[in-house]
Design an enzyme around this catalytic site. Structure first.
Site, PDB file in Angstrom:
ATOM      1  N   GLY A  24      57.176  25.261  59.147  1.00  0.00           N
ATOM      2  CA  GLY A  24      55.755  25.552  59.304  1.00  0.00           C
ATOM      3  C   GLY A  24      55.452  26.753  60.167  1.00  0.00           C
ATOM      4  NE  ARG A  34      47.034  30.843  47.239  1.00  0.00           N
ATOM      5  CZ  ARG A  34      47.766  31.485  48.142  1.00  0.00           C
ATOM      6  NH1 ARG A  34      48.756  32.255  47.752  1.00  0.00           N
ATOM      7  NH2 ARG A  34      47.508  31.363  49.421  1.00  0.00           N
ATOM      8  CG  ASP A  43      52.896  30.832  44.410  1.00  0.00           C
ATOM      9  OD1 ASP A  43      53.678  30.938  43.457  1.00  0.00           O
ATOM     10  OD2 ASP A  43      53.241  31.007  45.596  1.00  0.00           O
TER      11      ASP A  43
END
Length: 513
Positions: A148, A206, A275
């Site tokens: 992350g 997207r 994406d």
């Protein structure tokens, strides 16, 4: 999607796991709207950024902040850093991690999403338009596929590339700032300094957003996503009959123009997954990107693109492939039956090649100084196509630097061919195309207005990022200053004009995760 724990409140968690309550005060005069979060809750999860204990602002985009109406004078240093980290937000903000799918290197991943990112909300710019404020490296979310976090180098790369592309006139996301988190993140056996990037975009819709909606929802969800995209990016289509086919046509046109601009400036995106293709037509995600030195349609720099799927010369065909995936998501909205819908989609997709070629040829005419009426009469589009094919064949065959070549051409148009002649190997003459080009009276001044002196040379970017990761930001700041004015030659900055030294190692880029 399983229901994760809601972390949408104003309480953040520090590195010790303790709750910390923070809000940006009204005196900061910052308002974050939550249009996406309210309109499309199926495509997001409420979430909060992690709170590092010892952060510091490394880069702050003064010009972009002014566009967004953010005045640093209204923020204390602590408020500014906590705002950029998503820890201290205005009252009413609703940060979310966005969900999306994507074809990655041709294979569908049905659930990707913001694994280490957050949409803090939307902010009104000076013209009243909505702009997304988004974080990268802000901690794990329910979509996380790694730790992350983000290392400093890739976040500074994204800041630098966004500003360089903006200065070159290419539609792009940009960064409001980069914050050092004070923590170390493990990457490839090393512990690297961590950072968070605050990114600004027309939106983060997207192709993958539409793919996710199609995979998890009924047609009603696709309708809402499409209407939202129209309102954000093509408001002239709102409420119109046939608006969904018009949306497809508009996105096809926007991407055709964008990819033509990439190719014209020698940019290689490196990871053109669905994406990473925006509905707005902005460039997004500068992970393994690079610029070509020697002209080579097969140029590919990404360490993970082993099949060269996203090579420099493949980018137009990949864009069309991605747009076909987008069209597939819209089929329920394009016709009363599948065959009719396919016909509508194919009609729009078939225009991509024409639109791309128009944009590329127009841009190349500008680069060659042949946009004035006299030149158009002397060299029509057919003749221009032949001339550029011969010219680019010379560049490829002799491995001539693409960027500096066009500045040398401008000098030749003024009567000084020394730089142009020296670009070719000793004993090799300039092709016959050059004579036809000169006979058309190219406009050298117009050429200099569109052909940069400076681009983000790959070896100089790496040099600057390495120094920054070791604590020295001076090379990064100098390179950024150069790239913010790419068309203006400056004494003392000659090394920023030149490609990497011959015989050096091949340039390789990494995605940053």
């Amino acid at each position: 999607m399983s229901e994760p724990r809601d972390r949408s409140t104003s309480t953040a968690t520090n590195e010790q796991g303790e709750a910390v309550e923070e809000r940006l005060p009204p005196s900061a005069e910052v308002v974050l709207e939550h249009d996406f979060a309210d309109r499309l809750p199926e495509l997001s999860v409420p979430w909060r950024a992690q709170r590092p204990d010892q952060p510091s602002v490394l880069v702050w985009n003064v010009a972009l902040a002014a566009e967004l109406g953010i005045d640093a004078a209204h923020l204390s240093e602590e408020e500014r850093v906590r705002f950029l980290l998503g820890n201290a937000l205005p009252v009413g903000a609703k940060p979310v991690a966005q969900a999306y799918a994507g074809h990655q290197f041709g294979g569908l991943s049905p659930r990707l999403g913001d694994g280490r990112a957050l949409l803090l909300g939307e902010i009104r710019d000076a013209d009243g338009g909505l702009r997304d404020l988004h974080l990268k490296g802000s901690g794990r979310t329910p979509f996380a596929r790694a730790d992350g976090f983000a290392a400093l180098g890739p976040m500074l790369r994204e800041y630098l590339m966004g500003e360089a592309m903006h200065a070159l006139g290419v539609p792009t996301t940009r960064a409001l700032g980069v914050v050092a988190t004070g923590r170390r993140v493990p990457r490839d056996g090393e512990l690297l300094p961590g950072a968070v990037l605050a990114r600004v975009a027309a939106s983060h819709l997207r192709v993958g957003s539409f793919q996710y909606a199609r995979l998890v929802g009924e047609d009603e969800l696709i309708v809402r996503v499409a209407d939202y995209a129209i309102e954000r990016h093509f408001p002239e289509l709102a409420g119109a009959e046939g608006r969904y086919s018009a949306l497809l046509a508009a996105v096809v046109a926007a991407q055709a123009r964008l990819v033509a601009q990439w190719v014209l400036v020698g940019f290689v995106h490196g990871v053109m997954n669905t994406d990473n293709m925006t509905i707005s037509g902005e460039t997004i995600d500068y992970g393994p990107c690079a610029f070509i030195d020697a002209f080579d349609p097969g140029a590919s720099f990404s360490s993970i693109d082993t099949q060269r799927r996203y090579a420099y010369g493949n980018q137009p065909s990949i864009a069309l492939w991605n747009l076909t995936r987008f069209a597939e998501t819209l089929l329920p909205l394009l016709g009363d039956d599948t065959e009719a819908a396919k016909g509508v989609a194919i009609k729009s997709l078939d225009r991509f090649g024409e639109l791309y070629n128009e944009a590329w040829m127009s841009g190349m005419r500008d680069k060659l100084g042949l946009a004035h009426d006299g030149a158009k009469q002397a060299i029509d589009d057919g003749a221009l196509a032949e001339l550029t094919a011969e010219m680019l064949g010379d560049l490829q065959g002799h491995r001539i630097d693409y960027t500096s070549f066009f500045r040398a051409l401008a000098d030749a148009a003024r009567g000084d061919a020394a730089a142009l002649e020296s670009a070719f190997p000793e004993g090799v003459g300039i092709g016959e195309w050059a004579g036809r080009w000169l006979e058309a009276s190219p406009d050298a001044d117009a050429m200099d207005r569109v052909n940069p002196v400076y681009i983000p040379r790959n070896h100089l970017v790496d040099e600057a990022l390495t120094a920054a990761s070791e604590g020295d930001l001076a090379p990064f700041r100098t390179l950024l200053e150069v790239l913010e004015r790419p068309f203006l030659p400056r004494l003392g900055y000659e090394r920023y004009e030149r490609p990497a030294p011959v015989g050096g190692p091949a340039h390789v880029t990494f995605c940053g995760t």
